[in-house]
Write an enzyme that holds these catalytic residues in place. Structure first.
Site, PDB file in Angstrom:
ATOM      1  N   LYS A 134       7.114-108.664 -17.266  1.00  0.00           N
ATOM      2  CA  LYS A 134       7.954-109.604 -17.749  1.00  0.00           C
ATOM      3  C   LYS A 134       7.593-110.809 -16.829  1.00  0.00           C
ATOM      4  O   LYS A 134       8.495-110.879 -15.626  1.00  0.00           O
ATOM      5  CB  LYS A 134       9.269-109.327 -17.877  1.00  0.00           C
ATOM      6  CG  LYS A 134      10.230-110.141 -18.930  1.00  0.00           C
ATOM      7  CD  LYS A 134      10.214-111.597 -18.906  1.00  0.00           C
ATOM      8  CE  LYS A 134      11.306-112.233 -17.948  1.00  0.00           C
ATOM      9  NZ  LYS A 134      11.330-113.506 -17.847  1.00  0.00           N
ATOM     10  N   GLU A 174      13.058-107.056  -4.394  1.00  0.00           N
ATOM     11  CA  GLU A 174      12.398-108.291  -3.462  1.00  0.00           C
ATOM     12  C   GLU A 174      13.078-109.614  -3.916  1.00  0.00           C
ATOM     13  O   GLU A 174      12.809-110.466  -4.779  1.00  0.00           O
ATOM     14  CB  GLU A 174      10.874-108.707  -3.827  1.00  0.00           C
ATOM     15  CG  GLU A 174      10.082-107.232  -3.332  1.00  0.00           C
ATOM     16  CD  GLU A 174       9.945-106.727  -1.967  1.00  0.00           C
ATOM     17  OE1 GLU A 174      10.170-107.779  -1.248  1.00  0.00           O
ATOM     18  OE2 GLU A 174       9.680-105.714  -1.983  1.00  0.00           O
ATOM     19  N   CYS A 190       9.906-117.321  -0.846  1.00  0.00           N
ATOM     20  CA  CYS A 190      10.853-116.429  -0.411  1.00  0.00           C
ATOM     21  C   CYS A 190      10.815-116.273   1.219  1.00  0.00           C
ATOM     22  O   CYS A 190      11.871-116.061   1.806  1.00  0.00           O
ATOM     23  CB  CYS A 190      10.741-115.263  -1.178  1.00  0.00           C
ATOM     24  SG  CYS A 190       9.295-114.167  -0.922  1.00  0.00           S
ATOM     25  N   GLU A 224      19.623-120.118   0.683  1.00  0.00           N
ATOM     26  CA  GLU A 224      18.099-120.324   0.275  1.00  0.00           C
ATOM     27  C   GLU A 224      18.055-121.702  -0.286  1.00  0.00           C
ATOM     28  O   GLU A 224      18.695-121.726  -1.448  1.00  0.00           O
ATOM     29  CB  GLU A 224      17.926-119.293  -0.299  1.00  0.00           C
ATOM     30  CG  GLU A 224      16.399-119.462  -0.831  1.00  0.00           C
ATOM     31  CD  GLU A 224      15.931-118.068  -1.564  1.00  0.00           C
ATOM     32  OE1 GLU A 224      16.513-117.740  -2.581  1.00  0.00           O
ATOM     33  OE2 GLU A 224      14.926-117.325  -1.187  1.00  0.00           O
TER      34      GLU A 224
HETATM   35  P1  NAD Z   1      15.314-115.611 -11.312  1.00  0.00           P
HETATM   36  O1  NAD Z   1      16.159-114.488 -10.566  1.00  0.00           O
HETATM   37  O2  NAD Z   1      16.083-116.547 -11.666  1.00  0.00           O
HETATM   38  O3  NAD Z   1      14.012-115.051 -11.992  1.00  0.00           O
HETATM   39  C1  NAD Z   1      13.405-113.978 -11.695  1.00  0.00           C
HETATM   40  C2  NAD Z   1      12.993-113.076 -12.783  1.00  0.00           C
HETATM   41  O4  NAD Z   1      13.964-112.742 -13.432  1.00  0.00           O
HETATM   42  C3  NAD Z   1      12.483-114.126 -13.982  1.00  0.00           C
HETATM   43  O5  NAD Z   1      11.284-113.392 -14.678  1.00  0.00           O
HETATM   44  C4  NAD Z   1      13.462-114.293 -14.922  1.00  0.00           C
HETATM   45  O6  NAD Z   1      13.230-114.412 -16.369  1.00  0.00           O
HETATM   46  C5  NAD Z   1      14.172-112.864 -14.746  1.00  0.00           C
HETATM   47  N1  NAD Z   1      15.379-112.649 -15.265  1.00  0.00           N
HETATM   48  C6  NAD Z   1      16.595-113.671 -15.204  1.00  0.00           C
HETATM   49  N2  NAD Z   1      17.674-113.240 -15.726  1.00  0.00           N
HETATM   50  C7  NAD Z   1      17.486-111.857 -15.996  1.00  0.00           C
HETATM   51  C8  NAD Z   1      18.271-110.737 -16.425  1.00  0.00           C
HETATM   52  N3  NAD Z   1      19.472-111.007 -16.831  1.00  0.00           N
HETATM   53  N4  NAD Z   1      17.525-109.470 -16.737  1.00  0.00           N
HETATM   54  C9  NAD Z   1      16.319-109.552 -16.172  1.00  0.00           C
HETATM   55  N5  NAD Z   1      15.696-110.450 -15.796  1.00  0.00           N
HETATM   56  C10 NAD Z   1      16.142-111.532 -15.571  1.00  0.00           C
HETATM   57  O7  NAD Z   1      14.409-116.095  -9.912  1.00  0.00           O
HETATM   58  P2  NAD Z   1      13.502-117.326  -9.914  1.00  0.00           P
HETATM   59  O8  NAD Z   1      14.161-118.646 -10.015  1.00  0.00           O
HETATM   60  O9  NAD Z   1      12.168-116.980 -10.891  1.00  0.00           O
HETATM   61  O10 NAD Z   1      12.617-117.118  -8.212  1.00  0.00           O
HETATM   62  C11 NAD Z   1      13.306-117.655  -7.357  1.00  0.00           C
HETATM   63  C12 NAD Z   1      13.853-116.521  -6.405  1.00  0.00           C
HETATM   64  O11 NAD Z   1      12.861-115.426  -6.388  1.00  0.00           O
HETATM   65  C13 NAD Z   1      14.276-116.887  -5.078  1.00  0.00           C
HETATM   66  O12 NAD Z   1      15.734-116.638  -4.771  1.00  0.00           O
HETATM   67  C14 NAD Z   1      13.204-116.386  -4.177  1.00  0.00           C
HETATM   68  O13 NAD Z   1      13.690-116.114  -3.101  1.00  0.00           O
HETATM   69  C15 NAD Z   1      13.078-115.055  -5.046  1.00  0.00           C
HETATM   70  N6  NAD Z   1      11.743-114.551  -4.513  1.00  0.00           N
HETATM   71  C16 NAD Z   1      11.689-113.381  -3.863  1.00  0.00           C
HETATM   72  C17 NAD Z   1      10.177-112.871  -3.339  1.00  0.00           C
HETATM   73  C18 NAD Z   1      10.388-111.716  -2.504  1.00  0.00           C
HETATM   74  O14 NAD Z   1       9.281-111.264  -2.324  1.00  0.00           O
HETATM   75  N7  NAD Z   1      11.468-111.229  -1.525  1.00  0.00           N
HETATM   76  C19 NAD Z   1       9.414-113.474  -3.806  1.00  0.00           C
HETATM   77  C20 NAD Z   1       9.471-114.792  -4.472  1.00  0.00           C
HETATM   78  C21 NAD Z   1      10.792-115.073  -4.983  1.00  0.00           C
END
Ligand code: NAD
Length: 499
Positions: A186, A261, A295, A392
């Site tokens: 997804k 992650e 991240c 963050e």
């Molecule tokens: P997000 O948590 O909003 O979304 C991530 C994914 O989760 C998306 O595909 C989203 O559609 C999905 N999602 C949202 N609600 C959900 C639910 N209820 N159930 C299942 N899936 C759901 O994050 P974002 O805004 O897309 O990305 C930014 C965040 O990601 C930042 O906090 C960043 O630090 C983190 N990030 C971490 C890493 C790492 O390797 N640690 C890498 C990149 C980004």
């Protein structure tokens, strides 16, 4: 590239899901439309999938896993498929990079680099498919041989964020495929294009139907259906800590394994004895790469008080020469922010920082720029308790704090709920080693920033998550261990006397 982008603006790409080897629209035909954040032009339509679509994909993955066609296949055959995908990614690198730039606004050069590194990950995982092995124990006594089998964990859900769409997927998907798993992906609803393009390469490479399914849509219902499903054995989630916590709650249903992650607040620690030019450059790279929407962004600068003023000045000077503008322009190093909500969040956090006593050394003036461009910003006089020191920001903002001793530097570096990465700048080997060992983070760079190799594992300490991706550890993450106890020769001991 501008010509090619114009063609996309004239005819935005319409993508389909990939379920059980077929390219299909979402049930009901609804779409999510995506505009380029830098250009304000429509570029993509992704399926707005329903819970039923996600469940169909999960069922296809389950069925394909149970068939054993991939799970029990020869590693060499899996390797060939993965290597072919690597080749197709390279062949299509220009187009993939353009789509990523249009959907995320990351500079085109950076997007191209990420695509090429993604291919490298598929190549590495191809090799790993043939290396995966268990263990044997020949020390259990004359009558017993122990085998430890490493088996694919089963059906894996992979949920990815918007910031590095193809790269983050490639840190996970080929490794899970190498292990023999079946998968439902997804991608983020903001940047699904390259994941859906990848589906075509998987098909062309000969991956059996149903082994990898890619379903676009919003977190709820699509991601939530994956988290909730009893047919999913593991979820590899990359994204915010907020959704990570929801994943933990949802996993309770069938006790599925989670690899998480999550967010970060990584320190760049600069000692007075370092190569200052290299450190300034590295701090800028770590702090502003991908507009800070990263991240492992080095969003906290911890600098030796003796050089702090001079270092900040050099930082500000050098930052001013970093070109911000159209990400399609090869001279741009900073593109636009992903969307208005994220832009507003960055602005609000910087404003709060200033209200709490931080001083803007450069940047911090988004109103002077049109569109979603947020200028690289350095905040000095930051104190550990401030929101800009703790939260963050996910924008090109570096918060500066000062230290006087090595212990103080390490204590500040660890003064965070996160633990993804750290950058250490020093020419003193003993300080470098102390920091590497005592800073609680999944990745430490010494006198370098963000060098990446598929061999090296990545993941977080503390609330940055758990589990490790890439390297041999990354493949093992998608496996279960099974102990087999083999009686050698006739069984002479009896449980029931006289039997
Ligand atoms: P997000 O948590 O909003 O979304 C991530 C994914 O989760 C998306 O595909 C989203 O559609 C999905 N999602 C949202 N609600 C959900 C639910 N209820 N159930 C299942 N899936 C759901 O994050 P974002 O805004 O897309 O990305 C930014 C965040 O990601 C930042 O906090 C960043 O630090 C983190 N990030 C971490 C890493 C790492 O390797 N640690 C890498 C990149 C980004």
């Amino acid at each position: 590239m501008f010509d090619k982008a114009n063609r996309v603006f004239e005819t935005p790409t319409r993508y389909q899901n990939f379920i059980a080897g077929q390219f299909v629209d979402a049930t009901g035909g609804n779409v999510i439309s995506r505009e380029s954040p830098a250009h304000g032009r429509l570029v993509s339509h992704y399926p707005a999938s329903t819970r039923a679509d996600a469940e169909t994909a999960i069922a296809a993955a389950r069925q394909s896993f149970e068939s054993g066609e991939w799970a029990f296949s020869y590693g060499g055959d899996r390797a060939r498929v993965l290597r072919t995908v690597a080749g197709l990614i390279r062949q299509n690198a220009e187009e993939l990079a353009l789509i990523e730039t249009l959907e995320t606004s990351k500079p085109l050069d950076a997007a191209h680099g990420e695509v090429m590194f993604s291919a490298e990950l598929w190549d590495y995982a191809a090799g790993a498919a043939r290396m995966l092995a268990g263990d044997s124990h020949n020390t259990l006594g004359e009558g017993m041989l122990g085998l430890v089998l490493r088996e694919p964990i089963g059906v894996v859900g992979i949920i990815t964020p918007w910031n590095f769409p193809l790269l983050i997927l490639s840190e996970r998907l080929p490794f899970a495929l190498a292990a023999g798993c079946s998968i439902v992906v997804k991608p983020s609803e903001f940047t699904s294009g390259t994941a859906l393009m990848l589906a075509h390469y998987l098909k062309e490479a000969g991956l059996p139907d149903g082994i990898c399914n890619i379903v676009a849509g919003t977190g709820d219902p699509v991601g939530q259906a994956i988290l909730d499903s009893d047919d999913v054995d593991m979820v590899a989630f990359t994204g915010s800590s907020r959704v990570g916590r929801a994943a933990i709650a949802a996993s309770a249903g069938n006790i599925k394994k989670l690899s998480l992650e999550l967010g970060g607040k990584s320190p760049s620690v600069v000692f007075a004895d370092c190569d200052l030019d290299a450190a300034v450059d590295g701090v800028i790279k770590a702090g502003t790469i991908n507009m800070g929407e990263c991240c492992i962004a080095g969003s906290r600068l911890l600098v030796d008080a003796r050089i702090a003023d001079a270092f900040q000045l050099r930082l500000a000077e050098r930052l001013l020469s970093l070109r911000m503008g159209d990400p399609l322009d090869p001279s741009s190093r900073i593109g636009a922010i992903i969307n208005q909500a994220q832009f507003d969040r960055i602005s609000a956090l910087v404003r709060d920082g200033v209200r709490d006593g931080a001083r803007i050394i450069c940047g911090g003036d988004p109103d002077n720029h049109s569109g979603l461009y947020y200028p690289p910003t350095v905040l000095a006089d930051v104190k550990p308790g401030m929101a800009v020191a703790k939260e963050e920001i996910f924008g090109p903002v570096v918060s500066v704090m000062q230290f006087e001793t090595l212990d103080e530097a390490i204590s500040l570096a660890n003064d965070t709920e996160y633990g993804l990465a750290a950058y250490v700048w020093t020419n003193d080997l003993s300080k470098a080693l102390s920091c590497s060992r005592r800073i609680r983070a999944g990745r430490v760079w010494v006198n370098s920033a963000l060098a990446g190799f598929p061999e090296m594992p990545l993941g977080g300490f503390k609330q940055s998550g758990n589990g490790r991706e890439t390297g041999r550890y990354g493949v093992e993450e998608y496996t279960e261990l099974k102990s087999v106890h083999l009686q050698v020769g006739p069984q002479t001991e009896r449980w029931v006397e006289g039997a």
